[in-house]
Design a protein around this motif. Structure first.
Motif, mmCIF file in Angstrom:
data_model
loop_
_atom_site.group_PDB
_atom_site.id
_atom_site.type_symbol
_atom_site.label_atom_id
_atom_site.label_comp_id
_atom_site.label_asym_id
_atom_site.label_seq_id
_atom_site.Cartn_x
_atom_site.Cartn_y
_atom_site.Cartn_z
ATOM 1 N N SER A 79 0.829 -1.204 0.000
ATOM 2 C CA SER A 79 0.000 0.000 0.000
ATOM 3 C C SER A 79 0.865 1.256 0.000
ATOM 4 N N ASP A 80 1.932 1.251 0.803
ATOM 5 C CA ASP A 80 2.827 2.417 0.860
ATOM 6 C C ASP A 80 3.497 2.666 -0.491
ATOM 7 N N LYS A 81 3.859 1.598 -1.190
ATOM 8 C CA LYS A 81 4.485 1.759 -2.504
ATOM 9 C C LYS A 81 3.512 2.412 -3.487
ATOM 10 N N ILE A 82 2.290 1.921 -3.471
ATOM 11 C CA ILE A 82 1.281 2.469 -4.381
ATOM 12 C C ILE A 82 0.974 3.918 -4.025
ATOM 13 N N LEU A 83 0.900 4.209 -2.730
ATOM 14 C CA LEU A 83 0.596 5.574 -2.286
ATOM 15 C C LEU A 83 1.660 6.567 -2.742
ATOM 16 N N LYS A 84 2.909 6.146 -2.706
ATOM 17 C CA LYS A 84 3.990 7.029 -3.158
ATOM 18 C C LYS A 84 3.845 7.349 -4.637
ATOM 19 N N ASP A 85 3.439 6.357 -5.409
ATOM 20 C CA ASP A 85 3.250 6.582 -6.840
ATOM 21 C C ASP A 85 2.043 7.481 -7.095
ATOM 22 N N ILE A 86 0.948 7.230 -6.377
ATOM 23 C CA ILE A 86 -0.270 8.031 -6.530
ATOM 24 C C ILE A 86 0.005 9.501 -6.219
ATOM 25 N N ALA A 87 0.856 9.729 -5.200
ATOM 26 C CA ALA A 87 1.146 11.102 -4.765
ATOM 27 C C ALA A 87 1.813 11.938 -5.852
ATOM 28 N N SER A 88 2.288 11.285 -6.919
ATOM 29 C CA SER A 88 2.976 12.012 -7.996
ATOM 30 C C SER A 88 1.996 12.711 -8.929
ATOM 31 N N TYR A 89 0.717 12.406 -8.801
ATOM 32 C CA TYR A 89 -0.271 12.945 -9.735
ATOM 33 C C TYR A 89 -1.331 13.775 -9.011
ATOM 34 N N SER A 90 -1.947 14.662 -9.758
ATOM 35 C CA SER A 90 -2.870 15.628 -9.160
ATOM 36 C C SER A 90 -4.331 15.225 -9.259
ATOM 37 N N THR A 91 -4.726 14.634 -10.390
ATOM 38 C CA THR A 91 -6.143 14.341 -10.587
ATOM 39 C C THR A 91 -6.393 12.832 -10.578
ATOM 40 N N LEU A 92 -7.656 12.479 -10.390
ATOM 41 C CA LEU A 92 -8.024 11.070 -10.382
ATOM 42 C C LEU A 92 -7.791 10.455 -11.762
ATOM 43 N N ALA A 93 -8.060 11.235 -12.796
ATOM 44 C CA ALA A 93 -7.853 10.742 -14.160
ATOM 45 C C ALA A 93 -6.385 10.404 -14.388
ATOM 46 N N GLU A 94 -5.505 11.278 -13.912
ATOM 47 C CA GLU A 94 -4.062 11.020 -14.061
ATOM 48 C C GLU A 94 -3.649 9.777 -13.285
ATOM 49 N N ILE A 95 -4.183 9.623 -12.093
ATOM 50 C CA ILE A 95 -3.842 8.463 -11.255
ATOM 51 C C ILE A 95 -4.258 7.173 -11.951
ATOM 52 N N LEU A 96 -5.458 7.181 -12.506
ATOM 53 C CA LEU A 96 -5.966 5.973 -13.163
ATOM 54 C C LEU A 96 -5.182 5.654 -14.434
ATOM 55 N N GLU A 97 -4.809 6.705 -15.150
ATOM 56 C CA GLU A 97 -4.126 6.502 -16.422
ATOM 57 C C GLU A 97 -2.640 6.231 -16.254
ATOM 58 N N LYS A 98 -1.969 7.013 -15.419
ATOM 59 C CA LYS A 98 -0.512 6.931 -15.335
ATOM 60 C C LYS A 98 0.002 6.048 -14.198
ATOM 61 N N SER A 99 -0.729 6.041 -13.058
ATOM 62 C CA SER A 99 -0.263 5.231 -11.930
ATOM 63 C C SER A 99 -0.807 3.817 -12.009
ATOM 64 N N PHE A 100 -2.135 3.712 -12.113
ATOM 65 C CA PHE A 100 -2.743 2.386 -12.144
ATOM 66 C C PHE A 100 -2.369 1.615 -13.416
ATOM 67 N N GLU A 101 -2.169 2.323 -14.509
ATOM 68 C CA GLU A 101 -1.808 1.659 -15.760
ATOM 69 C C GLU A 101 -0.300 1.643 -15.980
ATOM 70 N N GLY A 102 0.421 2.385 -15.138
ATOM 71 C CA GLY A 102 1.857 2.562 -15.347
ATOM 72 C C GLY A 102 2.699 1.377 -14.928
#
Length: 675
Positions: free
Chosen positions: A425-448
């Motif tokens: 969870s901490d690893k994912i949270l660090k990646d999520i924190a790099s983006y500003s919007t939910l759309a960015e998180i879904l596209e760049k973090s979750f798909e990254g």
């Protein structure tokens, strides 16, 4: 000698002076039963009865302490009276006579946490977690085992009624009950329920029973309607050699069947004790006669009962109880919150008012409205709904949708997924924190490349949910989708998920009334229960105690100046699962009587016409306990508050310590016979 006649009414005096033989005191609501026990103890001591020969059994230490302290204030000899709960008295007996039932003097009493750990060890020893199907959690298993003992029933019946999803494990749980008993006996351990089981076994021996009965020549039991079969058997054994036993209680307030209380104990007391004297306390010192007229009507409609008629000791007749009708739960909540605020402005403290209800979920709209108006409240019979784990879980999804930077919300959402622990969870949270919007998180973090879905296949489902919510603007639809997604998690996380679902269904209805997630979250103060609400309509006075919101079960024994009884619809009160069982309906009926008799000056009953359950809109029917002419005639049928509906539509002894009655094998056989 105190002048008892000046301090007691005729019925109370009769009870106080009834010393010998079996006596049943039927104490109506607010009739001064504590005073009777206080002065009866005093009267016996002042009549030269050895205080050490008097035993008072109660259901809480506080009740026993209070009654004996009041008697001791009149005469210091009363402090030698032996008093306590059934469990504390059982412990005292077992501590002295442990060897008699095969236990060494060094046996231990397990607390709840230890009991749960012991159950878990037994489950592991029986390899019950090895199957593919989900097995009940240890607290559920302990609850089932305890239920078998206290309710004098079977594992099968408990599973059928309370945990139908686990009925296929009936044989396994029966074996677990036996293994758990064996585990405790081998290690000289007792849990809370064992205190009663072994006290009863001890008293089954004629020599022991006679010795202890001769030690305590006068037995008194408070709240006898709340005793279970084991406690009634213990009380009967204690009076074995003399029959000097007085039990005090109100059959009409027997409302704890779900804990094992056996209503027939008080109803059959005269049959079990020859020449039993029955004394009724019917003078009420709490409520106005108008409120008691309604209470008496409720009593008249009960089936298995002792007849009684409550009469107010107060001179004022008082206002008739009111009944109010509303089109839905939200208008009902708005009116109640406004009424409570209005009375506060007029000088009636919040602490003098209480809102009572059959089930906690029915109060959710009111909790929301009180929060919106800034009216402080406390909840008894459960947490404030937004403090419960299942509500926090679901709301965390809404929080990250509203605020993608909400790290705490994300942490809770991610930890619900199978395969994701704190480190992942901490690893994912660090990646999520790099983006500003939910759309960015879904596209760049979750798909990254940082996640690649290797942590849990369930993260794909979370992504699909959040994508849907991004495209949906209707708050009700968003909430429904989140609830559909969360439902399998709810079922896996909580054994009592079906009860918790009521809260979430109600919350879904509330969400439909909002235009934005931000407003919904703000009104429920989900960010922090102590954050307050903007633009509150009510400013609490300094050190003002909060309003009470309580289930009726938790309100028993309490009283308030004004009482509001919420949600009087069939299926809500009486609760739906009781509708097919005559005994359960009667207990619900007694619960209604308890609710009505909590009010001192004013009583308001309310219900709403339309509701939605399980996604289906329905029209409510007025509670069967109200929908009777002789009850409605006692109510002030106010003008309909909501113009959209028509009210016609609301349709302790010497003994040879070395004598052993049971060895461990026979003790095990005796105890496990119940499973």
């Amino acid at each position: 000698m105190n002048d008892l006649k000046a301090k007691l009414n005729p019925s109370q005096l009769e009870a106080v002076q009834a010393i010998y033989g079996p006596v049943l005191v039927i104490a109506g609501a607010g009739s001064g039963k504590t005073r009777v026990i206080e002065y009866r103890v005093l009267n016996m001591v002042q009549n030269n009865i050895d205080p050490a020969s008097i035993l008072l059994l109660t259901f809480t230490r506080e009740a026993s302490r209070k009654m004996l302290a009041r008697a001791t204030a009149h005469d210091s000899r009363c402090k030698s009276v032996d008093g306590g709960t059934f469990h504390s008295f059982a412990y005292k007996l077992l501590k002295r006579y442990a060897k008699v039932i095969g236990f060494p003097e060094s046996f231990s009493i397990m607390d709840e946490a230890d009991s749960l750990d012991a159950v878990q060890r037994c489950v592991a020893a029986l390899n019950l977690f090895d199957g593919e199907k989900k097995f009940p959690k240890k607290d559920t298993l302990k609850s089932i085992i305890s239920g078998v003992i206290n309710k004098n029933t079977t594992v099968g019946k408990i599973l059928e009624k309370e945990y139908p999803d686990f009925f296929s494990f009936k044989d396994d749980i029966e074996n677990l009950g036996k293994k758990y008993a064996e585990y405790k006996i081998e290690r000289n351990l007792l849990d809370y329920d064992d205190l009663l089981i072994y006290a009863k076994l001890l008293l089954e021996n004629e020599i022991v029973r006679k010795k202890i009965s001769e030690r305590y020549k006068f037995i008194m039991v408070d709240e006898y309607q709340d005793t279970n079969k084991l406690q009634a058997d213990i009380a009967r054994s204690l009076s074995y050699s003399h029959n000097n036993i007085m039990v005090v209680g109100d059959d009409a307030q027997s409302i704890y069947g779900f804990r094992g209380a056996f209503h027939e104990n008080i109803m059959k007391f005269p049959e079990n004790f020859d020449k039993c004297k029955i004394i009724k306390l019917e003078e009420n010192y709490r409520s106005t006669q108008s409120i008691l007229d309604l209470a008496n009507s409720v009593l008249e409609n009960m089936q298995n009962k002792y007849s009684k008629c409550l009469v107010s000791a107060r001179q004022d007749l008082g206002e008739k109880p009111q009944i109010q009708f509303f089109s839905d739960a939200y208008r009902e909540a708005e009116w109640l919150a406004a009424k409570i605020k209005e009375l506060c402005d007029e000088g009636l403290d919040l602490a003098d008012q209480a809102v009572l209800f059959r089930s906690s979920y029915i109060s959710i709209p009111l909790q929301a409205e009180l929060s919106k108006k800034g009216i402080p409240y406390q909840v008894f019979g459960g947490l404030k709904f937004y403090e419960t784990a299942h509500v926090k879980d679901l709301m965390s999804h809404l929080k990250v949708i509203s605020n993608p930077k909400d790290e705490l919300g994300w942490a809770r959402v991610l930890m619900l997924l199978e395969g994701i622990g704190p480190k992942t969870s901490d690893k994912i949270l660090k990646d999520i924190a790099s983006y500003s919007t939910l759309a960015e998180i879904l596209e760049k973090s979750f798909e990254g490349h940082n996640i690649k879905f290797k942590y849990s296949p369930n993260i794909r489902k979370l992504q699909q949910l959040l994508k849907y919510v991004l495209e949906e603007t209707d708050i009700g639809n968003q909430f429904s989708k989140v609830l559909d997604y969360y439902l399998p998690i709810l079922k896996n996380k909580f054994d009592d998920w079906n009860l918790r679902l009521n809260d979430l269904e109600t919350l879904k209805q509330i969400s439909c009334r909002y235009d934005s997630l931000e407003d919904l979250l703000a009104d429920f103060a989900i960010e922090s229960p102590d954050s307050g609400v903007k633009n509150a309509e009510y400013t609490p006075r300094e050190e003002e105690k909060p309003l009470t919101l309580s289930t009726i079960h938790s309100a028993k024994g309490l009283e308030w100046t004004n009482v509001y009884l919420l949600g009087l619809m069939d299926g809500v009160f009486p609760v739906s699962f009781s509708l097919g069982d005559e005994d359960e309906i009667e207990e619900e009926h007694r619960l209604f009587y308890v609710a009505v008799t909590r009010a001192k000056n004013n009583l308001i009953l309310s219900l709403h016409h339309e509701a939605s359950r399980g996604g289906i809109n329905q029209f409510n029917k007025i509670s069967r306990f109200v929908d009777r002419a002789n009850i409605l005639s006692k109510l002030n049928k106010q003008a309909i508050i909501d113009p959209d509906i028509d009210d016609d539509d609301i349709s302790s002894c010497d003994f040879d310590q070395d004598t052993v009655i049971y060895d461990k094998k026979s003790l095990y056989n005796k105890v496990t016979r119940i499973f």
